[in-house]
Write a protein that holds these residues in place. Structure first.
Motif, PDB file in Angstrom:
ATOM      1  N   PHE A 214       0.831  -1.203   0.000  1.00 56.51           N
ATOM      2  CA  PHE A 214       0.000   0.000   0.000  1.00 56.51           C
ATOM      3  C   PHE A 214       0.871   1.260   0.000  1.00 56.51           C
ATOM      4  N   MET A 215       1.851   1.283   0.913  1.00 59.83           N
ATOM      5  CA  MET A 215       2.658   2.495   1.055  1.00 59.83           C
ATOM      6  C   MET A 215       3.506   2.738  -0.190  1.00 59.83           C
ATOM      7  N   TYR A 218       1.142   4.102  -2.674  1.00 61.26           N
ATOM      8  CA  TYR A 218       0.680   5.419  -2.224  1.00 61.26           C
ATOM      9  C   TYR A 218       1.735   6.480  -2.481  1.00 61.26           C
ATOM     10  N   THR A 222       0.329   7.744  -6.453  1.00 63.62           N
ATOM     11  CA  THR A 222      -0.931   8.444  -6.232  1.00 63.62           C
ATOM     12  C   THR A 222      -0.722   9.954  -6.216  1.00 63.62           C
ATOM     13  N   HIS A 224      -1.817  11.866  -3.917  1.00 64.49           N
ATOM     14  CA  HIS A 224      -1.396  12.203  -2.558  1.00 64.49           C
ATOM     15  C   HIS A 224       0.120  12.091  -2.413  1.00 64.49           C
ATOM     16  N   GLY A 225       0.650  10.984  -2.893  1.00 66.76           N
ATOM     17  CA  GLY A 225       2.092  10.759  -2.779  1.00 66.76           C
ATOM     18  C   GLY A 225       2.869  11.841  -3.507  1.00 66.76           C
ATOM     19  N   THR A 252      -1.992  13.865   5.809  1.00 69.49           N
ATOM     20  CA  THR A 252      -0.874  12.932   5.906  1.00 69.49           C
ATOM     21  C   THR A 252      -0.636  12.531   7.358  1.00 69.49           C
TER      22      THR A 252
ATOM     23  N   PRO B 388      -7.459   7.990  -7.587  1.00 69.50           N
ATOM     24  CA  PRO B 388      -6.370   8.435  -6.729  1.00 69.50           C
ATOM     25  C   PRO B 388      -4.995   8.443  -7.407  1.00 69.50           C
TER      26      PRO B 388
END
Lengths: 364, 524
Positions: A214-215, A218, A222, A224-225, A252, B388
Motif C-alpha cells: 500500500f505504502m 501510495y 498516487t 497524494h504521494g 498525511t 487516486p
C-alpha cells in the motif's frame, strides 16, 4: 618543488552529475554495515566476551530454530508497520516523532473496544472494530499536531513528542485506576479479541506486508504521494502549484497516525494481549531508524526491520546465554545507524588526499 | 621565509614584485565543472581592477580563492612575489586580503562595531568603546557615514555594505575585493561608493571590483581583466578601451542584441491592475497603489532596481501574496471580466494566468529539484483525471517535447532537475509554462545566469507567445534587453509605478531616471 602549494591533508569534492555507479554505491553501503559490526566487536570485547562467539550466539538466538525465527519476526512486525507509518511524514519533511504515542493511542482504543464489546460480537467483527477504533484514535493523535502545524506553524517535533507523554500518562492512569484488574495491571483480552496465528505468528505480519505494498503504491503512484513529495522538496513550489499545504499536512498526519494506531492494535491484540503504559516499548522511536536507514523505501524497510529484529532478539539471547547486557543490541543499532547514514556522505562526496606534489603533475 | 623550499629565482621575484597579489595558473573544479581554468591575474597597489565577465564566468569563484573560501585545485598565489597558501578567511586577512561578498555576512542583532570586530583575535575582554572609536576613525578617513552603535537590522542595504567595507579596513586589509557591490545600490549610492573606492586607491590599496556592468567598469576602473567561461581572456587599460571592445572580450563576439520584435496587430486588454497595495511579512509596504494594463499580444516589460516590488507584483497577480488594497481584473479573450484578488493560486491558474516566475532561487519555487522533468511537468497536471492515481504518460510526453523543442541537456527525463545547469533548469520551467498555453505569462529574471544562446531561445519563446496573443509580462534587469524585446515598459520605483514608456522610442537614460525617481509622468 617550486609549484607546490600547501593544501589541506584531506579535501572534499562533490561527486559529478552521474555520481557513483550503483554497484559502488551498494558496496559502500554493505561496507558500512561491516564497519558497524566491526565496531560492535569493540563494544562486546569491553564486556569481556569473544565477539565472534557473541555474534554467533546472537545469530543462533535470532534464527537458529523455527521458534526463534518466529520471535524475531514478531519483533520486526511493529517496527516495519511503524516505519511505514512515518515514511510519508518524513518524505514531507514533517518530523513526526510521535509514533510512540500514536501506537499507544491505537492500543488504547483497541483495548476499549475489546473491553466493551467482547462477548457481544463474534471474533472477526470484534477484531475489525478494534482495528478501526485504533486507527481512528491513532489518526486523531497524529492529526492534532498536524492541525496546529497547518494553522499556526507550531513546531511539530516538540508537539508530537509531547503528545507521546500525554497518551502514555492517560494509559498509566487507566492502568492504575478505572481499568485496573490487579496489581496495577489491566486484564488480558479474551481469546476472541486476540489476533489469530498464521504460520505460527499472529497475522499482523500479513497486515504489515499488505501495508508495504500500500505504502509503496501510495508514495509512488498516487496524487497524494506526489503532493507529499513536492511539499517535502519545496513548500513554495507546492503553493505555486496550487496545493493546499495545510490540508495535505493534516491528511498525511492522520494517515500516519492511523497506521501507527493500527500497529498499536497489532501489538495489543497480537503480542501483549493487554494494554500497559509500556505497550509501544520504544517501537515508535526505533522505527525512525528503520525509516531513515531504508531511505523511506518501503521494500528496504522490510529488510531493515528484520535486521533490527534479529539484532534485538539476538541480544536478548546473548543476555541469557553469555550474560552480556541487552543494551549491546542498542549499541550495535546505533553504530549501524551511524555508519549507514555516514556512508551516504561518501556516496555524495569524495575525499581528495593531498598530493605529495601539487601543481604541474596534476595539470598534466 | 627561505628561498629553498619554494625555489623561485631571484629574477622571478623581482619581476612580480610590482603586484601585491599574483595568481598563476589557478584552476578550480566543482565536480566535472571547471569554474576557473588556469587563470593568471595580477593585482597592483594603488589601482582599481575591474574583473569583468558574464554570470557564471568564474569571477566570484576566483576571488573566493583569494578570500580563503575555496582552495585552488592547481596553480599558486604569490603575495609580493612569495608563494602563499590561503586556507581560510583568517589566512586571507593575515595576508591583507579582504573580500566584501555579494551576500552580506552580518549578524542582524549586533551593532556595526560589534559586527566589525567579530571573529578578531585580541585581548580577552572586548573593549567596545575602543572598537567604536577605531570604526569612527576609519569612517572619517574614507568618508563613510555610519554610526558604529547602530544595529544591523536597522540598516539599509547600502549601510550594511558600508559595514562590510569597514570590517575589511578594520582588519588593515591592503587588498580589497568587492563582489558586485552595486547590484543593490541606487545610482546615488553607487556614486558615493565609487568616491570611497577612489579614496582607497589614493591610499595605495589594491582594489578588485567584480561586475558585469560595463558603464561602471568604464567609470571606476584603471584596468579591466576579463573572464569568459572560466578562462582568462586578457587585461586591458580602461583608458585604452571602450564598452564595445570589452563586450567583445566578454562574450567572444560582438553583441548587437537584434532581438526580433514583430508587432502583433491584434492587441486587447487582458489584465487591468489598479490601486494595488501589498505589504510583506514585516508589514513593510512593497507595492503602493500600482496600476497598469497588460495587453494580449504584447510584451510588457517591468524595469526597476532590485527590490522595487517586482516580485510582489507578480506574486500578487498569481495569488501567492495577500493583497491589502486594489483590484486585479482579468479580461479573458472570450469576453467578460474576472476579479483575481481573493482567489487561490489554483483558481487563478485555471483561468489561464500563468506564472513562470523565476526568482533568485530557481528551484525554490516553480520546480521540484529532486524530481526529473516528468515529475516537474506533472506539477501542472497532477490533479487531472479521476481516481487516486497520477497519470504519468501525458507529462512524460510533454517532458520529451520540451526536451526536444528547447534542447534541454539532461541525461534523461527522469534525471533530477536539481543537478542540471541553470539554463537547462530554466528551459524546463519555461517550457512547461508555455505548454499550458497561458493567456497571461509572467516571468521574472527569465535569463538570469543563462548564456547568450539560451537567452535568445527564451526571448524568441516570449515573442512567439506574444504573437499568439498572450499577454507577456517580462520582469527584467538588463535595460538593453527590455528596450529591444518589449513593446512597452513599466517602471517601478519603491513600490510605485514611476512611468510606462513605449519601448520602441524610449531611451535607456529615460528609464534609468524613472527607476530612481517616483512621480514620473504616465506615458505610452
Amino acid at each position: 618543488m617550486a609549484e607546490s602549494i600547501k593544501a589541506p591533508l584531506i579535501r572534499l569534492e562533490k561527486r559529478g552529475e552521474n555520481g557513483l555507479n550503483p554497484a559502488a554505491v551498494w558496496g559502500i553501503r554493505l561496507g558500512s554495515i561491516a564497519a558497524a559490526l566491526l565496531l560492535g566487536c569493540v563494544a562486546i570485547l569491553l564486556t569481556g566476551n569473544n565477539p565472534i562467539k557473541a555474534y554467533g550466539t546472537m545469530i543462533n538466538g535470532a534464527l537458529g530454530t523455527a521458534v526463534y525465527r518466529q520471535q524475531t519476526i514478531k519483533r520486526a512486525i511493529p517496527l516495519l508497520g511503524c516505519a511505514l507509518a512515518i515514511a510519508p511524514c518524513f518524505k514531507m519533511r514533517f518530523w513526526n516523532i510521535g509514533a510512540e504515542g500514536q501506537i499507544t493511542a491505537g492500543a488504547l482504543a483497541a483495548t476499549f473496544v475489546a473491553r466493551t464489546c467482547t462477548g457481544k460480537l463474534p471474533s472477526l467483527p470484534l477484531l475489525l472494530l478494534m482495528a478501526l477504533a485504533a486507527m481512528v484514535l491513532g489518526g486523531l493523535w497524529g492529526l492534532i499536531p498536524g492541525f496546529f502545524k497547518a494553522k499556526w506553524n507550531t513546531n511539530e517535533t516538540l508537539f508530537t513528542l509531547m503528545m507521546n507523554y500525554i497518551i502514555i500518562g492517560v494509559v498509566a492512569w487507566l492502568q492504575a485506576g478505572p481499568w485496573e484488574a490487579k496489581q496495577g495491571r489491566i486484564a488480558h483480552f479474551e481469546e476472541a479479541a486476540e489476533l489469530p496465528l498464521v504460520a505460527g505468528i499472529h497475522c499482523g505480519w500479513i497486515i504489515v506486508l499488505a501495508l508495504v505494498l500500500f505504502m509503496h503504491v501510495y508514495m509512488r503512484h498516487t496524487k497524494h504521494g506526489y503532493e507529499i513529495a513536492v511539499i517535502g522538496d519545496s513548500l513554495r513550489t507546492a503553493q505555486y502549484a496550487g496545493m493546499n499545504v495545510g490540508r495535505i499536512m493534516m491528511r498525511t498526519m492522520f494517515l500516519s497516525g492511523a497506521i501507527s494506531g493500527l500497529v498499536g492494535f497489532i501489538i495489543a491484540s497480537g503480542t501483549s494481549h493487554t494494554l500497559s503504559r509500556e505497550i509501544a516499548g520504544g517501537v515508535g522511536f526505533t522505527s525512525i531508524t528503520v525509516a531513515w536507514l531504508s531511505q523511506l523505501n518501503a521494500f528496504a524497510m522490510v529488510a531493515i526491520s528484520l535486521l533490527l529484529g534479529i539484532l534485538s532478539k539476538g541480544a536478548a539471547t546473548l543476555q541469557t546465554v553469555m550474560n552480556v547486557p541487552v543494551a549491546i543490541s542498542d549499541i550495535i543499532t546505533g553504530l549501524l545507524l551511524f555508519c549507514m547514514l555516514g556512508s551516504e556522505f561518501f556516496i555524495n562526496y569524495r575525499l581528495i588526499l593531498r598530493k605529495k606534489r601539487g601543481g604541474k603533475e596534476a595539470r598534466k | 621565509m627561505g628561498i629553498g623550499p619554494y625555489g623561485y629565482s631571484y629574477n622571478e621575484r623581482m619581476v612580480y614584485l610590482e603586484y601585491a597579489i599574483e595568481l598563476r595558473g589557478i584552476t578550480k573544479r566543482f565536480g566535472p565543472v571547471v569554474a576557473n581554468d588556469g587563470i593568471d591575474l595580477g593585482l597592483a597597489r594603488g589601482e582599481i581592477l575591474a574583473l569583468l565577465g558574464e554570470n557564471g564566468s568564474g569571477k566570484t569563484t576566483l576571488m573566493n580563492m583569494l578570500a580563503g573560501i575555496y582552495l585552488p585545485d592547481e596553480g599558486r598565489i604569490l603575495a609580493d612575489g612569495r608563494p602563499i597558501s590561503i586556507r581560510s578567511p583568517r589566512d586571507a586577512y593575515a595576508h591583507g586580503i579582504g573580500m566584501i561578498h555579494q551576500h552580506y555576512k552580518l549578524v542582524d542583532v549586533f551593532t556595526a562595531a560589534e559586527n566589525i570586530v567579530l571573529g578578531m583575535e585580541g585581548e580577552k575582554k572586548l573593549d567596545i568603546k575602543k572598537a567604536n572609536a577605531r570604526v569612527r576613525e576609519i569612517c572619517e578617513r574614507y568618508g563613510f557615514d555610519i554610526d558604529p552603535e547602530k544595529k544591523v537590522y536597522d540598516m539599509s542595504v547600502s549601510e550594511k555594505q558600508t559595514v562590510e567595507i569597514v570590517k575589511v579596513l578594520y582588519r588593515s586589509a591592503e587588498i580589497l575585493i568587492l563582489d558586485e557591490p552595486t547590484a543593490v545600490l541606487t545610482p546615488q549610492e553607487t556614486d558615493r561608493l565609487f568616491a570611497i573606492l577612489r579614496k582607497m586607491r589614493e591610499d595605495n590599496k589594491a582594489i578588485v571590483i567584480i561586475t558585469h556592468k560595463l558603464n561602471e567598469v568604464m567609470a571606476i576602473s584603471d584596468k579591466v581583466a576579463v573572464l569568459r567561461k572560466g578562462k582568462y581572456i586578457g587585461t586591458v587599460n580602461t583608458a585604452e578601451t571602450d564598452p564595445h571592445a570589452l563586450t567583445d572580450m566578454m562574450v567572444g563576439r560582438s553583441v548587437t542584441l537584434n532581438i526580433d520584435r514583430p508587432l502583433n496587430p491584434d492587441r486587447a486588454e487582458r489584465l487591468r491592475v489598479s490601486g494595488l497595495t501589498v505589504f510583506d511579512h514585516e508589514h513593510v509596504k512593497k507595492l503602493d497603489g500600482v496600476g497598469f494594463t497588460a495587453l494580449g499580444g504584447e510584451i510588457l516589460g517591468v524595469a526597476g532596481i532590485a527590490g522595487s516590488g517586482q516580485k510582489e507584483l507578480l506574486e500578487a497577480i498569481a495569488g501567492l501574496c495577500p493583497v491589502a488594497r486594489g483590484s486585479i481584473t482579468y479580461l479573458p479573450p472570450e469576453g467578460g471580466a474576472d476579479e483575481l484578488v481573493g482567489r487561490t493560486p489554483m483558481q487563478i491558474r485555471k483561468k489561464g494566468v500563468s506564472l513562470a516566475f523565476i526568482p533568485e532561487d530557481r528551484l525554490g519555487m516553480g520546480l521540484v529539484g529532486s524530481m526529473g522533468m516528468t515529475g516537474n511537468m506533472m506539477l501542472r497536471s497532477w490533479r487531472r483525471g479521476s481516481g487516486p492515481f497520477v497519470k504519468r504518460k501525458q507529462p512524460r510526453d510533454l517532458a520529451n517535447k520540451v526536451l526536444n523543442d528547447l534542447e534541454v541537456v539532461t541525461p534523461g527525463i527522469e534525471f533530477p532537475v536539481r543537478k542540471l545547469s541553470g539554463g537547462n533548469v530554466q528551459k524546463v520551467l519555461v517550457g512547461r509554462e508555455i505548454a499550458s498555453s497561458p493567456s497571461v505569462l509572467m516571468t521574472a529574471y527569465a535569463v538570469r545566469g543563462l548564456d547568450i544562446n539560451t537567452s535568445y531561445t527564451i526571448y524568441n519563446l516570449m515573442t512567439e507567445q506574444k504573437m499568439k496573443g498572450t499577454a507577456v509580462i517580462f520582469v527584467g534587469e538588463d535595460l538593453d534587453v527590455l528596450l529591444e524585446l518589449c513593446d512597452r515598459i513599466l517602471v517601478l520605483c519603491g513600490g510605485k509605478v514611476s512611468g510606462v514608456v513605449d519601448a520602441r522610442t524610449a531611451t535607456k537614460e529615460e528609464i534609468g531616471l524613472l527607476m530612481t525617481s517616483v512621480g514620473g509622468k504616465e506615458g505610452a
